[in-house]
Design an enzyme around this catalytic site. Sequence first.
Site, PDB file in Angstrom:
ATOM      1  N   GLU A  62       0.826  -1.201   0.000  1.00  0.00           N
ATOM      2  CA  GLU A  62       0.000   0.000   0.000  1.00  0.00           C
ATOM      3  C   GLU A  62       0.863   1.256   0.000  1.00  0.00           C
ATOM      4  OE1 GLU A  62      -4.199  -0.313   0.520  1.00  0.00           O
ATOM      5  OE2 GLU A  62      -2.779  -0.821  -1.050  1.00  0.00           O
TER       6      GLU A  62
ATOM      7  N   THR B 247      -5.938   7.662  -6.060  1.00  0.00           N
ATOM      8  CA  THR B 247      -5.936   7.643  -4.594  1.00  0.00           C
ATOM      9  C   THR B 247      -5.145   8.811  -4.014  1.00  0.00           C
ATOM     10  OG1 THR B 247      -6.160   5.232  -4.561  1.00  0.00           O
ATOM     11  CG2 THR B 247      -5.375   6.273  -2.547  1.00  0.00           C
TER      12      THR B 247
END
Length: 311
Positions: free
Chosen positions: A132, A185
């Site tokens: 991530e 994102t």
Amino acid sequence: MNDSIKVFAPATVANVACGFDIFGFAVDNPGDELVLRKTDLKGVKINKIEGDEGRLPLDASKNTAGIAIIKFLEAIGAESQGFEMDLKKLMPLGSGLGSSAASSVAGVFAANELLGRPLAQKDLLPFAMEGEFIACGSAHADNVGPSLMGGFTVIRSYDPLDIIQLRTPKELYATIVHPHIEVNTKDARNILKREISLKKTITQMGNVAGLVAGLMLPDYDLISRSLVDVIIEPVRAILIPQFDVVKNAALENGALGCSISGSGPSMFALSKDFDTAQKVGRAMQEGFSKVGIDSDCYVSGINQAGPVVIG
């Protein structure tokens, strides 16, 4: 012991309205498939990636699945073990469905299985979080947590890492609609305000506590009242065309609540039975189609299994 394994890791809904960076749950579909093989050569090699339109790096150190495996091997002192992988993306990138997390989880889960499970499954989480970090610059766990552990998870703390799994009602269903647009994102994080008012903080804390209580009791009315985000959703909603129309369509057709899945553009709704969840999905898709936006719809219970071996 096998030298090859094929696994599936599920997509996830993060934030779940009021729980920014602390709530997430897994769904049955979509997800990622990964084939991992032991090799005699040191290092991790990615042979091919399908379903990414050539956008993801084949360099393992820059790929979410690859880096998760690399960090895992370093931690258990097995750097000499070689792997090669084939990754199949069964969900769109930048969808708000935890695409990078599913790849990370699939990679480290497969490696742990092939090496005889030297670590407990929950202890694989820090390595999945490394994926991530390279994907969006933040090692958050609200996608990798539920993808790895299954169910509905709460990230109580990051330092030290403390994750709790909550019981969820068996009749609770999620509807996810992914419009064919993309929200990056990093962009979705950059537009967020760095400070919030005390009033909004108190309101959000009440909704967080209410949602946890509603899931555990279970109390559908309380779940519905608590699926409200007064901090993140009002800011990110501007990135999603037809957001208000789609959300209202979900609520008018029986959804308990509706909000943004992760950083978007996907939207999710929760319902108290399968038929309602399907009806909600059709209404949400219609909301997007009114302005010419195609979409995909997924209806699922809360996935309690997390990653699984499929071959």
